[in-house]
Structure formats: C-alpha cells, structure tokens
Design an enzyme around this catalytic site. Sequence first.
Site, PDB file in Angstrom:
ATOM      1  N   ALA A  35       0.816  -1.222   0.000  1.00 18.83           N
ATOM      2  CA  ALA A  35       0.000   0.000   0.000  1.00 18.83           C
ATOM      3  C   ALA A  35       0.849   1.271   0.000  1.00 18.83           C
ATOM      4  CB  ALA A  35      -0.914  -0.004   1.222  1.00 18.83           C
ATOM      5  N   GLU A  83       1.237  -2.843   9.969  1.00 20.98           N
ATOM      6  CA  GLU A  83       1.689  -1.716  10.775  1.00 20.98           C
ATOM      7  C   GLU A  83       2.620  -2.334  11.800  1.00 20.98           C
ATOM      8  OE1 GLU A  83       1.247   1.519  10.546  1.00 20.98           O
ATOM      9  OE2 GLU A  83       0.018   1.324   8.744  1.00 20.98           O
ATOM     10  N   THR A 124       5.805 -12.237  14.912  1.00 24.83           N
ATOM     11  CA  THR A 124       6.828 -11.652  15.788  1.00 24.83           C
ATOM     12  C   THR A 124       6.858 -12.345  17.149  1.00 24.83           C
ATOM     13  OG1 THR A 124       7.314  -9.645  17.074  1.00 24.83           O
ATOM     14  CG2 THR A 124       5.071  -9.880  16.330  1.00 24.83           C
ATOM     15  N   ASP A 125       8.028 -12.343  17.764  1.00 25.30           N
ATOM     16  CA  ASP A 125       8.141 -12.898  19.126  1.00 25.30           C
ATOM     17  C   ASP A 125       7.273 -12.125  20.122  1.00 25.30           C
ATOM     18  OD1 ASP A 125       9.659 -10.550  19.169  1.00 25.30           O
ATOM     19  OD2 ASP A 125      11.435 -11.452  20.073  1.00 25.30           O
ATOM     20  N   GLU A 126       6.895 -10.894  19.752  1.00 26.83           N
ATOM     21  CA  GLU A 126       6.153 -10.053  20.704  1.00 26.83           C
ATOM     22  C   GLU A 126       4.778 -10.617  21.035  1.00 26.83           C
ATOM     23  OE1 GLU A 126       6.543  -5.808  20.053  1.00 26.83           O
ATOM     24  OE2 GLU A 126       8.390  -6.131  18.947  1.00 26.83           O
ATOM     25  N   TYR A 151       0.097  -3.404  19.105  1.00 28.28           N
ATOM     26  CA  TYR A 151       0.767  -4.044  17.957  1.00 28.28           C
ATOM     27  C   TYR A 151       0.851  -5.550  18.155  1.00 28.28           C
ATOM     28  CZ  TYR A 151       4.782  -5.909  15.355  1.00 28.28           C
ATOM     29  OH  TYR A 151       5.604  -6.700  14.581  1.00 28.28           O
ATOM     30  N   LYS A 155      -0.938  -8.702  16.052  1.00 34.74           N
ATOM     31  CA  LYS A 155      -0.175  -9.785  15.393  1.00 34.74           C
ATOM     32  C   LYS A 155      -0.585 -11.152  15.959  1.00 34.74           C
ATOM     33  CE  LYS A 155       2.797  -9.399  12.750  1.00 34.74           C
ATOM     34  NZ  LYS A 155       2.826  -9.307  11.255  1.00 34.74           N
ATOM     35  N   LYS A 190      12.484   2.964  14.156  1.00 28.95           N
ATOM     36  CA  LYS A 190      12.889   1.827  14.987  1.00 28.95           C
ATOM     37  C   LYS A 190      14.224   2.149  15.640  1.00 28.95           C
ATOM     38  CE  LYS A 190       9.321  -0.666  13.764  1.00 28.95           C
ATOM     39  NZ  LYS A 190       9.163  -0.944  12.379  1.00 28.95           N
ATOM     40  N   PRO A 206      17.108   9.192  22.046  1.00 33.44           N
ATOM     41  CA  PRO A 206      16.186   8.942  23.156  1.00 33.44           C
ATOM     42  C   PRO A 206      16.240   7.494  23.617  1.00 33.44           C
ATOM     43  CG  PRO A 206      14.976   9.227  21.070  1.00 33.44           C
ATOM     44  CD  PRO A 206      16.424   9.349  20.754  1.00 33.44           C
ATOM     45  N   TYR A 208      14.603   4.840  26.295  1.00 40.50           N
ATOM     46  CA  TYR A 208      13.443   4.698  27.178  1.00 40.50           C
ATOM     47  C   TYR A 208      13.836   4.098  28.534  1.00 40.50           C
ATOM     48  CZ  TYR A 208      10.470   5.175  22.976  1.00 40.50           C
ATOM     49  OH  TYR A 208       9.857   5.617  21.838  1.00 40.50           O
ATOM     50  N   GLY A 276       3.903   0.149  29.312  1.00 41.41           N
ATOM     51  CA  GLY A 276       3.791  -1.302  29.093  1.00 41.41           C
ATOM     52  C   GLY A 276       5.018  -1.925  28.456  1.00 41.41           C
TER      53      GLY A 276
HETATM   54  P1  NAD Z   1       7.762  -2.061   7.763  1.00 40.20           P
HETATM   55  O1  NAD Z   1       6.895  -1.193   8.611  1.00 40.20           O
HETATM   56  O2  NAD Z   1       9.135  -1.610   7.381  1.00 40.20           O
HETATM   57  O3  NAD Z   1       7.016  -2.413   6.398  1.00 40.20           O
HETATM   58  C1  NAD Z   1       5.657  -2.728   6.341  1.00 40.20           C
HETATM   59  C2  NAD Z   1       5.233  -2.676   4.875  1.00 40.20           C
HETATM   60  O4  NAD Z   1       3.851  -3.039   4.804  1.00 40.20           O
HETATM   61  C3  NAD Z   1       5.366  -1.289   4.250  1.00 40.20           C
HETATM   62  O5  NAD Z   1       5.969  -1.381   2.973  1.00 40.20           O
HETATM   63  C4  NAD Z   1       3.921  -0.805   4.135  1.00 40.20           C
HETATM   64  O6  NAD Z   1       3.707   0.076   3.037  1.00 40.20           O
HETATM   65  C5  NAD Z   1       3.185  -2.118   3.957  1.00 40.20           C
HETATM   66  N1  NAD Z   1       1.779  -2.032   4.373  1.00 40.20           N
HETATM   67  C6  NAD Z   1       1.282  -1.513   5.529  1.00 40.20           C
HETATM   68  N2  NAD Z   1      -0.074  -1.585   5.531  1.00 40.20           N
HETATM   69  C7  NAD Z   1      -0.424  -2.191   4.372  1.00 40.20           C
HETATM   70  C8  NAD Z   1      -1.661  -2.569   3.807  1.00 40.20           C
HETATM   71  N3  NAD Z   1      -2.841  -2.332   4.429  1.00 40.20           N
HETATM   72  N4  NAD Z   1      -1.674  -3.191   2.607  1.00 40.20           N
HETATM   73  C9  NAD Z   1      -0.516  -3.440   1.963  1.00 40.20           C
HETATM   74  N5  NAD Z   1       0.698  -3.090   2.430  1.00 40.20           N
HETATM   75  C10 NAD Z   1       0.734  -2.475   3.627  1.00 40.20           C
HETATM   76  O7  NAD Z   1       7.810  -3.449   8.538  1.00 40.20           O
HETATM   77  P2  NAD Z   1       8.979  -4.538   8.628  1.00 40.20           P
HETATM   78  O8  NAD Z   1       9.865  -4.183   9.755  1.00 40.20           O
HETATM   79  O9  NAD Z   1       9.546  -4.766   7.269  1.00 40.20           O
HETATM   80  O10 NAD Z   1       8.122  -5.813   9.093  1.00 40.20           O
HETATM   81  C11 NAD Z   1       7.589  -6.719   8.140  1.00 40.20           C
HETATM   82  C12 NAD Z   1       6.825  -7.803   8.867  1.00 40.20           C
HETATM   83  O11 NAD Z   1       7.681  -8.473   9.780  1.00 40.20           O
HETATM   84  C13 NAD Z   1       5.657  -7.286   9.711  1.00 40.20           C
HETATM   85  O12 NAD Z   1       4.580  -8.174   9.569  1.00 40.20           O
HETATM   86  C14 NAD Z   1       6.178  -7.288  11.140  1.00 40.20           C
HETATM   87  O13 NAD Z   1       5.130  -7.482  12.076  1.00 40.20           O
HETATM   88  C15 NAD Z   1       7.119  -8.482  11.081  1.00 40.20           C
HETATM   89  N6  NAD Z   1       8.250  -8.452  12.017  1.00 40.20           N
HETATM   90  C16 NAD Z   1       9.097  -7.371  12.038  1.00 40.20           C
HETATM   91  C17 NAD Z   1      10.195  -7.370  12.894  1.00 40.20           C
HETATM   92  C18 NAD Z   1      11.174  -6.215  12.925  1.00 40.20           C
HETATM   93  O14 NAD Z   1      12.109  -6.233  13.744  1.00 40.20           O
HETATM   94  N7  NAD Z   1      11.075  -5.207  12.046  1.00 40.20           N
HETATM   95  C19 NAD Z   1      10.410  -8.465  13.743  1.00 40.20           C
HETATM   96  C20 NAD Z   1       9.525  -9.553  13.695  1.00 40.20           C
HETATM   97  C21 NAD Z   1       8.453  -9.528  12.809  1.00 40.20           C
HETATM   98  P1  TYD Z   2      11.834  -0.877  18.716  1.00 32.75           P
HETATM   99  O1  TYD Z   2      12.873  -0.718  17.655  1.00 32.75           O
HETATM  100  O2  TYD Z   2      10.665   0.046  18.714  1.00 32.75           O
HETATM  101  O3  TYD Z   2      11.361  -2.402  18.655  1.00 32.75           O
HETATM  102  P2  TYD Z   2      10.397  -3.230  19.661  1.00 32.75           P
HETATM  103  O4  TYD Z   2       9.743  -2.318  20.594  1.00 32.75           O
HETATM  104  O5  TYD Z   2       9.422  -3.830  18.696  1.00 32.75           O
HETATM  105  O6  TYD Z   2      11.289  -4.235  20.317  1.00 32.75           O
HETATM  106  O7  TYD Z   2      12.519  -0.766  20.132  1.00 32.75           O
HETATM  107  C1  TYD Z   2      13.595  -1.611  20.510  1.00 32.75           C
HETATM  108  C2  TYD Z   2      13.945  -1.318  21.960  1.00 32.75           C
HETATM  109  O8  TYD Z   2      14.463   0.019  22.055  1.00 32.75           O
HETATM  110  C3  TYD Z   2      12.738  -1.346  22.885  1.00 32.75           C
HETATM  111  O9  TYD Z   2      13.141  -1.877  24.147  1.00 32.75           O
HETATM  112  C4  TYD Z   2      12.339   0.100  23.036  1.00 32.75           C
HETATM  113  C5  TYD Z   2      13.670   0.834  22.938  1.00 32.75           C
HETATM  114  N1  TYD Z   2      13.591   2.193  22.335  1.00 32.75           N
HETATM  115  C6  TYD Z   2      14.205   3.262  22.989  1.00 32.75           C
HETATM  116  O10 TYD Z   2      14.827   3.106  24.058  1.00 32.75           O
HETATM  117  N2  TYD Z   2      14.135   4.490  22.403  1.00 32.75           N
HETATM  118  C7  TYD Z   2      13.451   4.713  21.228  1.00 32.75           C
HETATM  119  O11 TYD Z   2      13.404   5.882  20.760  1.00 32.75           O
HETATM  120  C8  TYD Z   2      12.839   3.602  20.578  1.00 32.75           C
HETATM  121  C9  TYD Z   2      12.096   3.788  19.291  1.00 32.75           C
HETATM  122  C10 TYD Z   2      12.941   2.346  21.162  1.00 32.75           C
END
Ligand code: NAD
Ligand code: TYD
Length: 341
Positions: A35, A83, A124-126, A151, A155, A190, A206, A208, A276
Amino acid sequence: MNKLFITGGAGFIGSAFVRMLLDEAPGYEIINFDALTYAGNLDNLDNLDAKRHRFIRGDIANRAEVLATLDEGTDAIINFAAESHVDRSIASADEFLRTNIIGTQVLLDAARERGVKRFVQISTDEVMGSLPEDDAAFFTESSPYEPNSPYAASKAAAEHLVRAAHHTFGLDTVVTRCGNNYGPRQFPEKFLPLMISNALRDEPIPLYGDGRNVRDWIYVEDHCRAILLALEKGRAGEIYNIGARNQRRNIEVVETVLRLLGKPTSLVRPVKDRPGHDRRYAIDPAMVEAQLGWRPQETWESGLAKTIEWYRQNAEWVRRARSGEYREFYAKQYGMEVGSV
Ligand code: NAD
Ligand code: TYD
C-alpha cells in the site's frame, strides 16, 4: 517458475526478502503488493529484475484490490504487510487492527478462493509477551500468547486467524516469529536506525526508561533465509521461532553503536519509558535449526558493521524517510524536532 504473492515488499524486511530471492533463488517470480504507507518506500526496490518482479500498489484489507491482483496458479502468499511500530500502536491502534487483523483475514480468504498452495505469515516474538529480566527463560513455539502492546495483540490475532484457516479449511499455512531485525533500509523510527541516523548527525538519542530492556537482535538477511526455508520446507500448520541467540540490553546497543561511530555517549538522552514496555525478549531457535537446518550467517559485529556502513552511504534515503509525516510523529513522541540540534 514458482509464483509468489508478497505483501509489504516495499518495507524493510519484505524488500530484503524480495532482493534475496531475485539474487539467490532463480526459480521464483514475484508480485509485490504494498500500500506504500509511510513505511513503504519504492526506493527500497531500485534496480530489480523486472522480468521476475512486478510491483502493484494495493491494500491487503481491501478484498476487491487483493482479488483483482491475486492470480490462480499462485504458489504462495507471504504476508509481510503490517503496521509494525509499537509506539504508533500505543498512540492509535486503528490502523493496526485494520491492516494486521482484517488484512490477514482478507488474504486468507483470497488464498482459498484462488487455490493458493501455501500461506506464510510473518509474525513476531512479541505475541508471547515479555520474559523476566535475569532469567534463563526463552520463548519457544509452545510459549503462551501474552501480547502486551496493541501491535503485539494485533499480530497475535492474525496468528489465530491463520491457525483457524488451517484447522477449519485445511489451508497449508506456516507462521514464522522473529525477534528484532536490523540492517539496511529499516525505517528510522525503529531503535537501531534511529540511533545510527541521530548519531551520524550528532543529535540526541532517546533511550526509554533505564535502558536495561533486552532485545534479541537478528540481521535481516538471516531472517529472510529462514523465511525461505520455511516456505520451501516448513511443515503445514507449524510455527517457527527465529532468533540468532543475540540478546543485548538497549544501553549496550547504543554504547556499541556510538563507539563504532566514534561519537560520545553524552548523545544518549534518557526519556520517559514506553507504557507497558516489554522487559526482555529471547528466542530459543532450536526447532528452526533442527527441522529446517537454518543457521544465521552474520555475527552481531559483521551485521552491525554492514548496517552502519549502509546508513553512512545513504544519507539521502534517511533524509527522505525523515521528511513528511515522520516529523510530526517524532515531535509528538519525543517532544523535540527531528534534526533540531
Ligand atoms: P515495515 O513497517 O518496514 O514495512 C511494512 C510494509 O507493509 C510497508 O511497505 C507498508 O507500506 C506495507 N503495508 C502496511 N499496511 C499495508 C496494507 N494495508 N496493505 C498493503 N501493504 C501495507 O515493517 P517490517 O519491519 O519490514 O516488518 C515486516 C513484517 O515483519 C511485519 O509483519 C512485522 O510485524 C514483522 N516483524 C518485524 C520485525 C522487525 O524487527 N522489524 C520483527 C519480527 C516480525
Ligand atoms: P523498537 O525498535 O521500537 O522495537 P520493539 O519495541 O518492537 O522491540 O525498540 C527496541 C527497543 O528500544 C525497545 O526496548 C524500546 C527501545 N527504544 C528506545 O529506548 N528508544 C526509542 O526511541 C525507541 C524507538 C525504542
């Protein structure tokens, strides 16, 4: 040729997966359905082989758009679209429910309607919540669902829908659950790309709470190789936890990145904790190792070096990602402007 329908392939992990397939797996052709939300970026798909890769803009929660694009004869759907940022889900969950839950169900229905052979859900592990801090406990495939953020809850709901499609309708499904990915082209909201981008510009980082939260980091291409194995060899109805045995406290990650960049630790700015905030994630990857023969190829040191180098070389990509809507999010989230220093 195997035909794949990949959703979210313009995002961080999806685009890395598409690149890896085009480079290393000649037997696949790809429809990339995305999208292009704030996190989707066509720059991530530069210079791809147009004979094997076609990009189509579309929304996974829009049944008509999905059905208009998904062909009979598609071998697999791989659902990366989501998302994906916890802090945004805390600010507002609406889009998370729409994309992550409704969107997944639309894709499952469409998969059945078009006779798609396999459905891979990227999770995701979350979904398993938070582990105690100083414990030797790990997430396994049989850990209970205990999602703590909107989130993670969305998932987890998506995983339930995938399970139901397998159980009730016999759809061939596989779920992969990974920890925190890092690597090139990750949107700078991220933590890892945020700290690299800010440090490169001498802006505050920043952190947390007390900074002692633990995440289990994996280089994005290692995650993508595990997904390819799950697609090709995963058992129907199975869940695979994917992790590189690489737990780090956030404070340690920031200090390492600052040292590698030659920047002072005075850039670290402790800020109010995330509501949280999950304390610790740690994945036991024994099953994906034993069943699929997967092993990570990057070490933390080699993966970080590659990631930092990519962000150094791609300041223009970062500048574009940080323009527009992201500026508003950043100001609200951190009470300071992007690039304010
Ligand atoms: P990202 O946010 O970088 O990318 C998400 C993509 O999905 C974007 O290109 C966005 O345009 C698209 N998208 C969002 N809503 C949409 C919709 N309604 N229809 C079509 N496309 C849509 O995310 P990412 O970090 O690449 O994560 C990809 C997947 O992996 C996700 O499902 C996430 O939950 C999972 N995941 C991510 C991580 C991580 O560390 N980033 C870890 C474990 C699992
Ligand atoms: P994030 O990259 O948002 O991944 P997730 O929450 O899905 O694990 O965050 C990674 C870790 O870093 C998490 O413990 C939250 C922390 N964090 C900060 O300390 N400062 C920040 O600005 C962000 C975005 C995350």
